[in-house]
Design a protein around this motif. Structure first.
Motif, PDB file in Angstrom:
ATOM      1  N   ARG A 116       0.841  -1.202   0.000  1.00 24.19           N
ATOM      2  CA  ARG A 116       0.000   0.000   0.000  1.00 24.19           C
ATOM      3  C   ARG A 116       0.874   1.249   0.000  1.00 24.19           C
ATOM      4  NH1 ARG A 116      -3.431  -1.205   4.736  1.00 24.19           N
ATOM      5  NH2 ARG A 116      -3.171   0.912   5.536  1.00 24.19           N
ATOM      6  N   PHE A 117       1.917   1.217   0.823  1.00 23.12           N
ATOM      7  CA  PHE A 117       2.803   2.376   0.927  1.00 23.12           C
ATOM      8  C   PHE A 117       3.548   2.620  -0.394  1.00 23.12           C
ATOM      9  CE2 PHE A 117       7.031   4.110   2.357  1.00 23.12           C
ATOM     10  CZ  PHE A 117       6.573   5.375   2.698  1.00 23.12           C
ATOM     11  N   LEU A 118       4.073   1.544  -0.974  1.00 29.77           N
ATOM     12  CA  LEU A 118       4.900   1.695  -2.171  1.00 29.77           C
ATOM     13  C   LEU A 118       4.087   2.158  -3.378  1.00 29.77           C
ATOM     14  CD1 LEU A 118       7.298  -1.359  -1.791  1.00 29.77           C
ATOM     15  CD2 LEU A 118       7.806   1.065  -1.427  1.00 29.77           C
ATOM     16  N   ALA A 119       2.782   1.882  -3.374  1.00 29.28           N
ATOM     17  CA  ALA A 119       1.954   2.296  -4.502  1.00 29.28           C
ATOM     18  C   ALA A 119       1.786   3.813  -4.521  1.00 29.28           C
ATOM     19  CB  ALA A 119       0.585   1.613  -4.409  1.00 29.28           C
ATOM     20  N   ASP A 120       1.762   4.429  -3.352  1.00 30.74           N
ATOM     21  CA  ASP A 120       1.531   5.877  -3.283  1.00 30.74           C
ATOM     22  C   ASP A 120       2.033   6.394  -1.933  1.00 30.74           C
ATOM     23  OD1 ASP A 120       0.675   8.462  -3.440  1.00 30.74           O
ATOM     24  OD2 ASP A 120      -1.464   8.003  -3.252  1.00 30.74           O
ATOM     25  N   PRO A 121       3.334   6.551  -1.769  1.00 28.50           N
ATOM     26  CA  PRO A 121       3.905   6.871  -0.449  1.00 28.50           C
ATOM     27  C   PRO A 121       3.242   8.087   0.217  1.00 28.50           C
ATOM     28  CG  PRO A 121       5.658   6.383  -2.007  1.00 28.50           C
ATOM     29  CD  PRO A 121       4.394   6.402  -2.798  1.00 28.50           C
ATOM     30  N   LYS A 122       3.130   9.164  -0.536  1.00 26.62           N
ATOM     31  CA  LYS A 122       2.632  10.389   0.102  1.00 26.62           C
ATOM     32  C   LYS A 122       1.133  10.349   0.343  1.00 26.62           C
ATOM     33  CE  LYS A 122       6.330  13.506  -0.800  1.00 26.62           C
ATOM     34  NZ  LYS A 122       6.951  13.082   0.464  1.00 26.62           N
ATOM     35  N   GLY A 123       0.429   9.616  -0.526  1.00 26.64           N
ATOM     36  CA  GLY A 123      -1.010   9.467  -0.319  1.00 26.64           C
ATOM     37  C   GLY A 123      -1.280   8.571   0.887  1.00 26.64           C
ATOM     38  N   ASP A 124      -0.395   7.594   1.080  1.00 28.91           N
ATOM     39  CA  ASP A 124      -0.580   6.618   2.146  1.00 28.91           C
ATOM     40  C   ASP A 124      -0.161   7.198   3.501  1.00 28.91           C
ATOM     41  OD1 ASP A 124      -1.030   4.195   3.473  1.00 28.91           O
ATOM     42  OD2 ASP A 124       1.045   3.576   3.160  1.00 28.91           O
ATOM     43  N   VAL A 125       1.064   7.735   3.552  1.00 24.79           N
ATOM     44  CA  VAL A 125       1.566   8.303   4.812  1.00 24.79           C
ATOM     45  C   VAL A 125       1.879   9.775   4.549  1.00 24.79           C
ATOM     46  CG1 VAL A 125       3.282   8.157   6.641  1.00 24.79           C
ATOM     47  CG2 VAL A 125       2.553   6.080   5.458  1.00 24.79           C
ATOM     48  N   LYS A 126       0.895  10.598   4.823  1.00 17.93           N
ATOM     49  CA  LYS A 126       1.072  12.039   4.600  1.00 17.93           C
ATOM     50  C   LYS A 126       2.210  12.506   5.517  1.00 17.93           C
ATOM     51  CE  LYS A 126      -1.828  16.189   4.363  1.00 17.93           C
ATOM     52  NZ  LYS A 126      -0.983  17.073   5.165  1.00 17.93           N
ATOM     53  N   GLY A 127       3.172  13.217   4.950  1.00 20.17           N
ATOM     54  CA  GLY A 127       4.259  13.717   5.781  1.00 20.17           C
ATOM     55  C   GLY A 127       5.491  12.834   5.769  1.00 20.17           C
ATOM     56  N   THR A 128       5.432  11.696   5.083  1.00 22.97           N
ATOM     57  CA  THR A 128       6.645  10.872   5.013  1.00 22.97           C
ATOM     58  C   THR A 128       7.767  11.658   4.360  1.00 22.97           C
ATOM     59  OG1 THR A 128       7.644   8.844   4.190  1.00 22.97           O
ATOM     60  CG2 THR A 128       5.980   9.844   2.787  1.00 22.97           C
ATOM     61  N   LYS A 129       8.990  11.405   4.809  1.00 25.32           N
ATOM     62  CA  LYS A 129      10.141  12.096   4.219  1.00 25.32           C
ATOM     63  C   LYS A 129      10.524  11.495   2.876  1.00 25.32           C
ATOM     64  CE  LYS A 129      12.503  13.680   8.387  1.00 25.32           C
ATOM     65  NZ  LYS A 129      13.757  13.517   9.138  1.00 25.32           N
ATOM     66  N   MET A 130       9.939  10.354   2.544  1.00 29.34           N
ATOM     67  CA  MET A 130      10.333   9.673   1.306  1.00 29.34           C
ATOM     68  C   MET A 130       9.797  10.465   0.104  1.00 29.34           C
ATOM     69  SD  MET A 130      10.239   5.649   0.414  1.00 29.34           S
ATOM     70  CE  MET A 130       8.769   5.258  -0.491  1.00 29.34           C
ATOM     71  N   SER A 131      10.732  10.963  -0.741  1.00 27.71           N
ATOM     72  CA  SER A 131      10.300  11.805  -1.854  1.00 27.71           C
ATOM     73  C   SER A 131       9.893  10.976  -3.066  1.00 27.71           C
ATOM     74  CB  SER A 131      11.420  12.761  -2.245  1.00 27.71           C
ATOM     75  OG  SER A 131      12.526  12.030  -2.729  1.00 27.71           O
ATOM     76  N   GLU A 162       3.140  -5.607 -10.239  1.00 29.03           N
ATOM     77  CA  GLU A 162       4.162  -6.661 -10.303  1.00 29.03           C
ATOM     78  C   GLU A 162       5.522  -6.150  -9.817  1.00 29.03           C
ATOM     79  OE1 GLU A 162       2.318  -5.544 -12.859  1.00 29.03           O
ATOM     80  OE2 GLU A 162       3.444  -5.448 -14.739  1.00 29.03           O
ATOM     81  N   ASP A 163       5.789  -4.856 -10.022  1.00 31.79           N
ATOM     82  CA  ASP A 163       7.039  -4.286  -9.495  1.00 31.79           C
ATOM     83  C   ASP A 163       7.021  -4.260  -7.973  1.00 31.79           C
ATOM     84  OD1 ASP A 163       8.037  -3.931 -11.986  1.00 31.79           O
ATOM     85  OD2 ASP A 163       7.839  -1.749 -12.042  1.00 31.79           O
ATOM     86  N   ILE A 164       5.850  -3.920  -7.426  1.00 34.15           N
ATOM     87  CA  ILE A 164       5.721  -3.868  -5.965  1.00 34.15           C
ATOM     88  C   ILE A 164       5.932  -5.261  -5.370  1.00 34.15           C
ATOM     89  CG2 ILE A 164       4.083  -3.465  -4.078  1.00 34.15           C
ATOM     90  CD1 ILE A 164       2.897  -1.181  -5.779  1.00 34.15           C
ATOM     91  N   ALA A 165       5.288  -6.265  -5.974  1.00 37.35           N
ATOM     92  CA  ALA A 165       5.437  -7.639  -5.476  1.00 37.35           C
ATOM     93  C   ALA A 165       6.901  -8.076  -5.579  1.00 37.35           C
ATOM     94  CB  ALA A 165       4.544  -8.581  -6.279  1.00 37.35           C
ATOM     95  N   ALA A 166       7.541  -7.690  -6.685  1.00 39.22           N
ATOM     96  CA  ALA A 166       8.924  -8.118  -6.901  1.00 39.22           C
ATOM     97  C   ALA A 166       9.856  -7.496  -5.869  1.00 39.22           C
ATOM     98  CB  ALA A 166       9.365  -7.741  -8.322  1.00 39.22           C
TER      99      ALA A 166
END
Lengths: 383, 388
Positions: free
Chosen positions: A347-362, A370-374
């Motif tokens: 969930r996070f990797l699909a949309d980092p900022k949408g998932d965790v508002k305020g994350t430092k991950m740009s 399939e990329d996420i699963a991999a």
């Protein structure tokens, strides 16, 4: 005569030949034949206007090359936090060994000068050009011209060079005064040094001897550890009857073993935090992980960089990498007992900022499931 | 009675070694596994924007094998195939052109041996002795035989307009590492190279095509060369303003300090290559180079610069290439303060670090070509020091 034997049958090389053959000439090649007739080599083909526009993006100190557009300090602050702060800090002060972009004005004569866009860079064009062509690190050329104007405006604001309501555009670009614009001279070694150093070399009595040691490198002790090299040398230097064949240093073999262990040998399933790893999927994930590597380390000896280390991330509580400065939101998730299960990571990797508002991950996220699963399969190998 | 290695039949003298093709492209034998590039972790924030160092303490001769030649990337070493390679020449030219890799192979080529030295080589030593090993103090250098097309020929093919006085060169990677070069140099000895030491460039050295800018700082040797633009002035890019400018003690910085001045270093004995054999015959050896031309002479001091003697050059110095020197002595086992001092064909004599500091201060970062001292102790170990 023993070398005179029939030639072996050659394998089909058509694929290899195709690989090494130039693509067929395009219609543009007609112009080239003309060049050959004029006495040149007539090689290459004309660059099209669109091709030149795509690659010729540099901005000159006088502003030539700037596209039309504008951006405000206000917008720049948000864009900077999203795209730049992970390395350069929220206020452009720099994180770890990443360069600070603000501050330091008046420090250039100090023992530790603080060289930033504000204190050192002579031209604003350099900042615009570099942000536009090479930043963010690992996602270059993803910012629009207006976004670049806004980020550069924010960098100027961080250096107290413009007010908070400032809007930078191609029209007022040259009005910005850079504090160190006059801080440079063209190489003057031919005048200041070469006359002194083109001289007859002294051969004896060149200084009052004997000399004394004034500084030692071992005092600082910053040289990387070289136990392996030393061990190999000592083995080689050993003389006498007991000297055996020189073997590869033990440390090197240990490393090789550790690397082999990571490859998840068939038969023995490594500890993977409860995830059954598909080796092909994990291999595909290694390639996906290249996008993450500019900020994250994983595996033996992984350390926190601009992102936390990811060893053991699958199944790890949120915000649990020791010593990493997480965002408030991540910390709150961790305190609430959330865990990076494969599903939660996806969930996070699909949309980092949408998932965790305020994350430092740009990072903008992975589009393909399939990329996420991999990448999760790849990460699960490092427990 | 004697050495069992001689008296007894050894396994390798009786059994068989590997067949051909055991390793289709060979690597050094495992006993040489310590002769590798190394980096200094605390120097940079990330290995994709970092540097490592050539193991010069363990090499001899002058040619650097590509596999251990130092790397410097600003956005990582990219993988770019010949099929996907394009080189554009545009700007103030009669005919903006695009070349494929195979187009470049159809122009006349030249072969030259040149050193490539990072401007920051020895840059960690401005404030004093810091890193303990020639690899770390002087290893941001390599020396290869390049095969390539003179840039002049490509510029002539495009037709430089009279107002074209500079070029701007950039690479295919995300950093693009753009640099401005005056036209005079571009038309002189700059090469668009695709082979080094006889084989294709390695990925980390810019495969399939890099720029070679003889005698000038390594940052200008753009890898994965993508574009050459003819301009009427310098671009003043990030790599020639915020970096690769030399801050003097008075707060003013020198720019356009392109040429690498004459420099030398003793590679053995040195901290990573101590004397292991005790007193008696000792070979002192090292490297010398100058961006102004050929090395004409190298002197060596055993007493920290009080007295000097001329070393033996293995070959006559070649312009803008590494020169190997040797001094054979009968070491009595007492401590030495080893130094080397290069002279080039312009008469320039390598200065001491203190002479450079007196002119520039200690904040220059770049272009530290001062004389290096190794303190060799009676047990044969050596240490990076500075002396009075």
């Amino acid at each position: 005569d023993r070398f005179v034997t029939p030639m072996p049958e050659l394998p089909d090389r058509s694929e290899a030949i195709a690989k090494y053959t130039a693509p067929p000439p395009s219609p543009l090649m007609a112009a080239v034949a003309e060049g050959h007739a004029e006495g040149r080599y007539g090689l290459g083909r004309p660059a099209t206007p669109d091709e030149i526009a795509a690659w010729d993006v540099n901005v000159m100190p006088d502003g030539r090359g700037l596209p039309p557009g504008s951006g405000s300090v206000e917008d720049g602050e948000v864009l900077f936090a999203d795209n730049c702060a992970v390395c350069h800090g929220d206020f452009a002060e720099g994180v770890d060994r990443w360069p600070p972009l603000a501050g330091g004005i008046g420090t250039l004569t100090e023992e530790r000068p603080h060289k930033t866009v504000g204190s050192y860079w002579p031209y604003l064009s350099t900042a615009w050009d570099y942000v536009h062509r090479s930043m963010p690190f690992g996602a270059a050329q993803t910012l629009s011209p207006d976004e670049v104007y806004a980020i550069v405006a924010y960098i100027l604001y961080s250096n107290d060079l413009v007010d908070s309501d400032f809007v930078l555009s191609d029209e007022n670009f040259l009005d910005v005064e850079m504090p160190n614009a006059n801080g440079f001279i063209v190489d003057d070694r031919p005048e200041t040094e070469y006359p002194l150093f083109r001289r007859e070399p002294c051969m004896s009595g060149c200084k009052d001897g004997p000399v004394e040691v004034t500084m030692r490198a071992v005092v600082l002790d910053v040289t990387p550890e070289q136990a392996e090299a030393r061990q190999a040398r000592e083995t080689q230097a050993a003389t006498g009857d007991e000297a055996g064949a020189v073997e590869a240093p033990a440390a090197a073999e240990e490393t090789a073993l550790q690397e082999a262990a990571v490859e998840a040998p068939s038969g023995a399933q490594p500890e993977t935090g409860g995830v059954v790893i598909d080796p092909a999927l994990a291999a595909a994930g290694e390639k996906v992980f290249r996008k993450c590597q500019s900020c994250h380390q994983v595996g033996e000896g992984a350390k926190n960089r601009s992102g936390p280390h990811l060893s053991g991330i699958v199944g790890r509580p949120v915000a649990a990498a020791e010593g990493f400065r997480y965002s408030a939101e991540m910390k709150a998730m961790g305190e609430a007992g959330e865990v990076w299960t494969p599903e939660r990571l996806a969930r996070f990797l699909a949309d980092p900022k949408g998932d965790v508002k305020g994350t430092k991950m740009s990072f903008r996220g992975l589009n393909k499931p399939e990329d996420i699963a991999a990448v999760i399969a790849y990460l699960a190998q490092f427990q | 009675e004697g050495d069992p290695l001689i008296l007894e039949v050894q396994e390798w003298a009786s059994g068989l070694g590997d067949g051909v093709d055991a390793v289709p492209y060979g690597m050094p034998i495992r006993f040489e596994s310590d002769v590798i590039r190394r980096h200094v972790e605390w120097l940079t924030a990330d290995p994709r924007s970092s540097v490592n160092f050539t193991p010069i303490h363990a090499l001899d001769g002058t040619i650097t094998p590509q596999g251990c030649a130092f790397e410097r990337h600003h956005s990582g070493a990219i993988e770019l195939s010949k099929q996907d390679y394009r080189l554009m020449i545009n700007g103030l030219v009669e005919r903006p052109l695009v070349f494929t890799y195979w187009d470049l192979e159809r122009f006349p080529r030249e072969n030259h041996v040149y050193f490539c030295e990072c401007a920051a080589n020895t840059g960690m030593e401005w404030k004093g002795a810091q890193l303990n090993g020639a690899q770390f103090t002087h290893g941001m250098i390599h020396n290869m035989e390049y095969t390539g097309v003179p840039l002049r020929i490509l510029l002539e093919e495009a037709g430089v307009k009279p107002e074209g006085s500079w070029i701007y060169v950039e690479g295919h990677d995300a950093s693009s590492n753009g640099r401005s070069i005056p036209m005079e140099k571009a038309l002189d000895d700059v090469l668009v190279a695709f082979k080094a030491n006889g084989e294709a460039l390695r990925k980390e050295h810019g495969y399939p095509v890099r720029l070679v800018v003889p005698g000038w700082e390594g940052n200008m040797w753009v890898k994965w060369l993508r574009r050459v633009e003819v301009t009427d002035g310098p671009v003043e890019s990030r790599e020639e303003t915020s970096k690769y400018t030399d801050l003097l003690a008075n707060g003013i910085a020198r720019k356009w300090t392109w040429v690498m001045d004459a420099k030398s270093v003793i590679t053995s004995p040195s901290p990573q290559s101590p004397i292991l054999h005790g007193p008696g015959p000792l070979v002192i050896t090292g490297l010398a180079w100058s961006g102004h031309g050929a090395i004409t002479r190298v002197d060596v001091s055993l007493d920290g610069g009080v007295s000097w003697q001329q070393a033996r050059l293995a070959q006559p110095g070649q312009p803008k290439a590494l020169t190997r020197f040797y001094l054979e002595i009968d070491w009595d086992g007492s401590e030495m303060f080893l130094q080397s001092r290069a002279m080039d064909e312009t008469g320039y004599v390598q200065p001491t670090k203190d002479e450079l500091r007196a002119i520039r201060g200690t904040n220059s970062i770049y272009h530290n070509n001062g004389i290096q001292t190794w303190w060799v102790k009676p047990n044969g170990e050596a240490e990076n020091v500075e002396v009075s």
